[in-house]
Design a protein around this motif. Structure first.
Motif, PDB file in Angstrom:
ATOM      1  N   THR A 196       0.861  -1.185   0.000  1.00  0.00           N
ATOM      2  CA  THR A 196       0.000   0.000   0.000  1.00  0.00           C
ATOM      3  C   THR A 196       0.902   1.241   0.000  1.00  0.00           C
ATOM      4  N   GLY A 197       0.318   2.391   0.275  1.00  0.00           N
ATOM      5  CA  GLY A 197       1.107   3.624   0.328  1.00  0.00           C
ATOM      6  C   GLY A 197       1.070   4.374  -0.994  1.00  0.00           C
ATOM      7  N   SER A 198       1.865   5.428  -1.076  1.00  0.00           N
ATOM      8  CA  SER A 198       1.859   6.281  -2.272  1.00  0.00           C
ATOM      9  C   SER A 198       2.567   5.605  -3.449  1.00  0.00           C
ATOM     10  N   THR A 199       3.618   4.851  -3.149  1.00  0.00           N
ATOM     11  CA  THR A 199       4.476   4.337  -4.218  1.00  0.00           C
ATOM     12  C   THR A 199       3.735   3.471  -5.252  1.00  0.00           C
ATOM     13  N   PRO A 200       2.929   2.478  -4.852  1.00  0.00           N
ATOM     14  CA  PRO A 200       2.359   1.589  -5.868  1.00  0.00           C
ATOM     15  C   PRO A 200       1.097   2.105  -6.575  1.00  0.00           C
ATOM     16  N   LYS A 201       0.606   3.290  -6.178  1.00  0.00           N
ATOM     17  CA  LYS A 201      -0.665   3.759  -6.750  1.00  0.00           C
ATOM     18  C   LYS A 201      -0.640   3.835  -8.283  1.00  0.00           C
TER      19      LYS A 201
ATOM     20  N   GLY B   7       7.667  -3.670   4.106  1.00  0.00           N
ATOM     21  CA  GLY B   7       6.494  -4.002   4.884  1.00  0.00           C
ATOM     22  C   GLY B   7       6.538  -3.037   6.062  1.00  0.00           C
ATOM     23  N   PHE B   8       6.155  -3.505   7.241  1.00  0.00           N
ATOM     24  CA  PHE B   8       6.336  -2.657   8.424  1.00  0.00           C
ATOM     25  C   PHE B   8       7.461  -3.208   9.290  1.00  0.00           C
ATOM     26  N   ASN B   9       8.436  -3.807   8.652  1.00  0.00           N
ATOM     27  CA  ASN B   9       9.598  -4.319   9.382  1.00  0.00           C
ATOM     28  C   ASN B   9      10.551  -3.157   9.633  1.00  0.00           C
TER      29      ASN B   9
ATOM     30  N   LEU C 265       7.224  -4.160  -3.563  1.00  0.00           N
ATOM     31  CA  LEU C 265       7.623  -3.489  -2.318  1.00  0.00           C
ATOM     32  C   LEU C 265       7.873  -2.003  -2.529  1.00  0.00           C
ATOM     33  N   GLY C 266       7.539  -1.212  -1.506  1.00  0.00           N
ATOM     34  CA  GLY C 266       8.041   0.155  -1.404  1.00  0.00           C
ATOM     35  C   GLY C 266       9.098   0.132  -0.315  1.00  0.00           C
ATOM     36  N   ILE C 267       9.669   1.276  -0.034  1.00  0.00           N
ATOM     37  CA  ILE C 267      10.673   1.343   1.037  1.00  0.00           C
ATOM     38  C   ILE C 267      10.384   2.566   1.915  1.00  0.00           C
ATOM     39  N   GLY C 268      10.559   2.412   3.216  1.00  0.00           N
ATOM     40  CA  GLY C 268      10.396   3.549   4.123  1.00  0.00           C
ATOM     41  C   GLY C 268      11.673   4.381   4.148  1.00  0.00           C
TER      42      GLY C 268
ATOM     43  N   LEU D 286       1.156  -7.048   2.265  1.00  0.00           N
ATOM     44  CA  LEU D 286       2.245  -7.072   3.236  1.00  0.00           C
ATOM     45  C   LEU D 286       1.805  -6.831   4.668  1.00  0.00           C
ATOM     46  N   ASP D 287       0.853  -5.890   4.841  1.00  0.00           N
ATOM     47  CA  ASP D 287       0.633  -5.440   6.215  1.00  0.00           C
ATOM     48  C   ASP D 287      -0.721  -4.785   6.422  1.00  0.00           C
ATOM     49  N   GLU D 288      -1.039  -4.552   7.673  1.00  0.00           N
ATOM     50  CA  GLU D 288      -2.280  -3.866   8.048  1.00  0.00           C
ATOM     51  C   GLU D 288      -2.097  -3.267   9.441  1.00  0.00           C
TER      52      GLU D 288
HETATM   53  C1  F6R Z   1       3.045  -0.555   2.648  1.00  0.00           C
HETATM   54  C2  F6R Z   1       4.359  -0.899   3.192  1.00  0.00           C
HETATM   55  C3  F6R Z   1       5.403   0.129   3.451  1.00  0.00           C
HETATM   56  C4  F6R Z   1       5.535   1.182   2.351  1.00  0.00           C
HETATM   57  C5  F6R Z   1       6.557   2.227   2.748  1.00  0.00           C
HETATM   58  C6  F6R Z   1       6.637   3.345   1.733  1.00  0.00           C
HETATM   59  O1  F6R Z   1       2.238  -1.696   2.538  1.00  0.00           O
HETATM   60  O2  F6R Z   1       4.571  -2.031   3.456  1.00  0.00           O
HETATM   61  O3  F6R Z   1       6.646  -0.509   3.622  1.00  0.00           O
HETATM   62  O4  F6R Z   1       5.885   0.580   1.147  1.00  0.00           O
HETATM   63  O5  F6R Z   1       6.222   2.790   3.988  1.00  0.00           O
HETATM   64  O6  F6R Z   1       5.439   4.065   1.738  1.00  0.00           O
HETATM   65  P1  F6R Z   1       5.095   5.131   0.610  1.00  0.00           P
HETATM   66  O7  F6R Z   1       4.959   4.373  -0.659  1.00  0.00           O
HETATM   67  O8  F6R Z   1       3.774   5.723   1.029  1.00  0.00           O
HETATM   68  O9  F6R Z   1       6.206   6.095   0.583  1.00  0.00           O
END
Ligand code: F6R
Length: 241
Positions: A36-41, A140-142, A131-134, A66-68
């Motif tokens: 989820t998040g902005s990246t995969p939209k 994920g939320f790891n 996957l996106g990356i934080g 991946l997560d909730e």
């Molecule tokens: C979302 C997820 C997170 C996001 C990451 C990047 O399911 O697992 O790891 O991929 O936080 O978020 P955005 O894309 O919003 O910058």
């Protein structure tokens, strides 16, 4: 690891979308790992457009997210259930009962983690994980410090992750403090991984991913243990590379 350099977010989304559609056409009963998040939209927009224009079907496709967040009901507009339904699922011909997201409202959350991990196994594993990356390197939320051996588990969200995600909520206080996430080991079991990185705010994370040693303090670095990872990044994210 393969790196695909793109000009901007639109081109990154297009490249990723084409790879996913190609896989689905080759294997119509694929199991997709979704984020989820902005990246995969933009990728999801591409999949919807392709489905409408070219008729790619998702009738046999299975998905696992991946997560909730913990504590949000599936109807909550900030839940990842809601996000996935609105952003992707309701626009495709995918079967509701073939889409899977951890249940953050489960009464027994430990049991939910075990159920989810078992479910991925029963599906035969994930064929392609998106996957996106934080900014702190989470996948994920790891969050930093998560063991690479982790399977689906409950996490306490890092303060900077809550701050980054507060843009979707009315205030930081409303951002849940905990989530369920697939673990690093769960992600690494996927046959193939697509990591998308866009924008200047991810440039430092991408730099660390490419240049730093493998360390649990930077969760995405675990992907270097995987033999089939494609990184698709745009020019802004590639600023330091
Ligand atoms: C979302 C997820 C997170 C996001 C990451 C990047 O399911 O697992 O790891 O991929 O936080 O978020 P955005 O894309 O919003 O910058």
């Amino acid at each position: 690891m393969k790196l695909i350099r793109t000009e901007n977010y639109a081109e990154m989304s297009l490249e990723a979308g084409k790879i996913i559609v190609d896989k689905i056409r080759t294997n119509p009963s694929l199991t997709l790992g979704l984020a989820t998040g902005s990246t995969p939209k933009g990728v999801y927009d591409y999949l919807i457009q392709d489905h409408e224009e070219n008729g790619t079907t998702y009738k046999q496709v299975k998905s696992v997210n991946l997560d909730e967040y913990i504590g949000l009901s599936v109807e909550d507009p900030n839940s990842y259930h809601y996000f996935m339904n609105q952003t992707l699922f309701k626009h495709l011909d995918i079967n509701d009962n073939q889409t899977h997201i951890p249940n953050g409202a489960a009464s027994d959350l430990e049991q939910e983690c075990l159920r989810y991990e078992q479910l991925i196994k029963e599906l035969g594993g994930i064929d392609l994980q998106l996957l996106g990356i934080g900014q702190n390197g989470h996948i994920g939320f790891n969050e930093p410090g998560t063991p690479f051996t982790s399977t689906t588990h409950i996490v306490t969200l890092a303060q900077n992750t809550r701050e980054a995600n507060s843009r979707f909520f009315n205030s930081l206080d409303e951002v849940p403090t905990h989530a369920i996430t697939m673990g690093i080991a769960s992600i690494l079991k996927s046959n193939e991984i697509l990591l998308l990185v866009s924008g200047e705010r991810k440039a430092e994370a991408l730099y660390k991913f490419v240049n730093r040693e493998i360390s649990e303090e930077f969760p995405a670095s675990a992907l270097k243990y995987h033999s089939n990872v494609t990184v698709i990044a745009d020019r802004d994210a590639l600023k330091y590379i």
